[in-house]
Design an enzyme around this catalytic site. Structure first.
Site, short mmCIF file in Angstrom:
data_model
loop_
_atom_site.label_atom_id
_atom_site.label_comp_id
_atom_site.label_asym_id
_atom_site.label_seq_id
_atom_site.Cartn_x
_atom_site.Cartn_y
_atom_site.Cartn_z
N HIS A 98 -14.18 -25.52 5.16
CA HIS A 98 -13.34 -26.71 5.30
C HIS A 98 -14.13 -27.96 5.70
O HIS A 98 -13.99 -29.02 5.09
CB HIS A 98 -12.24 -26.48 6.34
CG HIS A 98 -11.41 -25.26 6.09
ND1 HIS A 98 -11.05 -24.84 4.83
CD2 HIS A 98 -10.86 -24.35 6.94
CE1 HIS A 98 -10.30 -23.75 4.92
NE2 HIS A 98 -10.18 -23.42 6.19
N ARG A 116 0.82 -1.23 0.00
CA ARG A 116 0.00 0.00 0.00
C ARG A 116 0.84 1.27 0.00
O ARG A 116 0.47 2.26 -0.59
CB ARG A 116 -0.95 -0.01 1.19
CG ARG A 116 -2.09 -0.99 0.97
CD ARG A 116 -3.18 -0.77 1.94
NE ARG A 116 -3.84 0.52 1.74
CZ ARG A 116 -4.90 0.92 2.39
NH1 ARG A 116 -5.43 0.16 3.30
NH2 ARG A 116 -5.45 2.08 2.15
N ASP A 127 -15.94 -19.39 9.74
CA ASP A 127 -14.51 -19.51 9.47
C ASP A 127 -14.13 -20.93 9.06
O ASP A 127 -13.24 -21.11 8.22
CB ASP A 127 -13.73 -19.10 10.74
CG ASP A 127 -12.24 -19.06 10.50
OD1 ASP A 127 -11.82 -18.56 9.44
OD2 ASP A 127 -11.47 -19.51 11.38
N LYS A 154 -10.91 -17.56 0.75
CA LYS A 154 -12.05 -17.55 1.63
C LYS A 154 -11.85 -16.49 2.72
O LYS A 154 -10.69 -16.13 2.94
CB LYS A 154 -12.29 -18.94 2.24
CG LYS A 154 -11.20 -19.34 3.27
CD LYS A 154 -11.61 -20.47 4.12
CE LYS A 154 -12.23 -20.04 5.41
NZ LYS A 154 -11.32 -19.55 6.46
C1 BG6 Z 1 -8.27 -20.97 8.02
C2 BG6 Z 1 -9.02 -20.33 9.14
O1 BG6 Z 1 -9.08 -21.06 6.87
O2 BG6 Z 1 -7.86 -22.27 8.39
C3 BG6 Z 1 -8.17 -20.27 10.39
O3 BG6 Z 1 -9.39 -19.02 8.77
C4 BG6 Z 1 -7.64 -21.63 10.73
O4 BG6 Z 1 -8.90 -19.76 11.49
C5 BG6 Z 1 -6.99 -22.28 9.51
O5 BG6 Z 1 -6.69 -21.50 11.78
C6 BG6 Z 1 -6.63 -23.72 9.78
O6 BG6 Z 1 -5.86 -24.23 8.74
P1 BG6 Z 1 -4.85 -25.43 8.97
O7 BG6 Z 1 -4.36 -25.77 7.61
O8 BG6 Z 1 -3.78 -24.91 9.88
O9 BG6 Z 1 -5.65 -26.52 9.62
#
Ligand code: BG6
Length: 485
Positions: free
Chosen positions: A235, A45, A230, A143
């Site tokens: 996921h 920025r 989240d 996301k």
């Molecule tokens: C992200 C979330 O998408 O995935 C986070 O926004 C989370 O809050 C993360 O900590 C977890 O990813 P991983 O790969 O570490 O399990």
């Protein structure tokens, strides 16, 4: 892979870019998966951010790559491909023109939006306005896409004005994890499982993603989102889709997405009346995690009150022919006892206990597909205790540690997904309709919580979540599979 492309990362000074994207690109480069005439343009920025960017990036790579992965010689070579540029997305002219001059029309263009989703539409509009989008352009969206179905729809429609669906790559980094891809191989390349993958043999399925981390400096975002938006909306539902979907006609992005959408559409909606029976919300308070006493959510947030959930557990059903009556239990939380992500498929008991009760009971088989912390597939079986005169049953584990067999290449979800974007392979990315259908299931739950004034139940950091999460399963005569037990 030889790549002739300009990759523009918007939000290059942000956490995601520094912690995940650039380490993944560095790794790809040092493993020679990324070669050829590629340039990475990194938007900052301010001018001062731009000037100090490469120094900051070097520190960040050293911090986030695994031990011995950073090599000064490779860094010097990689650095030649990096071009920090000062660009304010809201800028009316100059910044964008500068970017335009840097891009080469003969190369493919990839725009990675590692910025707040509220800026996606503006950024795409500016790209179009300054004629940066060509036929070979792609855009990558991180996301969360939206805050609910309506806002997701708005974002998708806006981005859709400038890029067609084939040019849009929506990332869910879980799909880049090796074991998640292995899930499809496991299911569709082993007759053993294919014949048993339905309500006749499976009692229930658990999908858990436990994290030991707390807010990690993302208080502003997280407190508005909560675990449901989240983690569950993306996921967990993606994992559920891959576990529950029908075999696609062929192994292609479009076919896989079609099958995933069918699963999302078959998810049983949770009604307000049953919201407390089917869903659990939790929020952590201070507690002992490994050897440390960690603060509670409100302390991390520095606010006296918040009703944001840092833990969710849900019982749901996929209402179709294959899965009728089989519960799917989903669970995710921050500051849980262990970092783990796994799918546990609990098979039904054998139809008749053949051995006497003195021999012991044969326990139903359980298949565990672990994504984290290590990549592993385990199958519990019942066998005989050896060298005993009388028959005695014993539980054994067929244990496949996928990390043992790994090559020198580091498994890294972002590396895989970035290379796929560069190769223009959309198989592991999310279709607009998936986002839409997932929100249509999630929104009423969040709305139900609000209507029912359903406050999160407190749980101690370092535990496996609130007590009612255990009761959710206990009421069905089941229990969570925790990796430490
Ligand atoms: C992200 C979330 O998408 O995935 C986070 O926004 C989370 O809050 C993360 O900590 C977890 O990813 P991983 O790969 O570490 O399990």
């Amino acid at each position: 892979m030889t790549n002739h492309c300009d990759l523009v990362i918007f939000g290059a000074t942000g956490d995601l870019a520094l912690r995940k994207l650039l380490p993944a690109l560095y790794r790809s480069y040092s493993e020679k998966s990324l070669s050829g005439d590629f340039k990475i343009h990194l938007t900052c920025r301010s001018n001062s951010q731009k000037d100090s960017y490469l120094t900051k990036l070097k520190d960040s790579l050293q911090e986030h790559l695994s031990e011995n992965e950073f090599c000064s010689e490779t860094w010097l070579q990689f650095k030649k491909r990096l071009f920090p540029i000062q660009l304010d997305i809201e800028n009316e002219k100059h910044d964008w023109q500068q970017l335009e001059q840097r891009l080469d029309n003969r190369r493919e263009r990839i725009f990675y939006l590692s910025i707040a989703p509220s800026l996606y539409a503006l950024c795409c509009r500016q790209l179009a306005r300054f004629k940066l989008i060509n036929r070979h352009s792609r855009v990558v969206l991180e996301k969360p896409i939206g805050y609910n179905q309506t806002s997701a729809e708005e974002i998708n429609s806006e981005v859709g004005k400038y890029f067609n669906e084939k040019q849009i790559f929506r990332i869910d980094h879980y799909l880049g994890k090796e074991t998640v891809q292995n899930l499809m191989i496991l299911r569709f390349s082993n007759l053993l499982f294919e014949n048993m993958w339905d309500r006749k043999s499976i009692d229930h399925i658990q999908i858990s993603i436990g994290e030991t981390v707390g807010l990690e400096g993302r208080a502003g975002f997280y407190n508005d989102a909560g675990a449901m938006r989240d983690m569950v909306q993306n996921h967990l539902l993606q994992l559920l889709c891959l576990i529950a979907m029908e075999p696609p006609n062929e192994f292609s992005g479009d076919n896989i997405r079609t099958e995933k959408i069918k699963v999302l559409k078959a998810l049983r909606p949770v009604s307000v009346d049953s919201i407390r029976q089917e869903t659990i919300r939790g929020q952590y308070v201070s507690g002992q995690l490994a050897d440390n006493l960690v603060p509670g959510y409100l302390e991390e947030l520095k606010k006296p009150q918040s009703f944001c959930e840092t833990f969710v557990a849900i019982r749901t059903f996929v209402d179709n022919w294959r899965w009728s009556g089989v519960p799917f239990y989903l669970r995710t939380g921050k500051r849980l006892k262990q970092r783990c992500a796994e799918i546990s498929v609990q098979f039904k008991p054998v139809s008749h206990q053949l051995f006497s009760s003195q021999a012991g009971i044969s326990q139903p088989n359980r298949l565990i597909i672990r994504l984290q912390p290590e990549e592993r597939i385990q199958l519990s079986i019942t066998s005989k205790k050896l060298n005993k005169a009388e028959t005695q049953l014993k539980q054994e584990l067929l244990d496949l540690n996928l990390n043992d067999n790994s090559t020198s290449l580091q498994s890294d979800a972002y590396k895989r997904l970035l290379l796929d974007v560069i190769a223009n392979d959309p198989s592991l990315f999310i279709h607009r309709e998936e986002i839409d259908t997932a929100w249509r299931w999630v929104d009423p739950i969040i709305e139900g919580w609000r209507k029912d004034n359903y406050q999160p139940e407190l749980y101690r950091a370092g535990s496996w979540g609130p007590e009612s999460s255990d009761r959710l399963l206990a009421n069905d005569g089941r229990y969570w599979h925790n990796p430490d037990e």
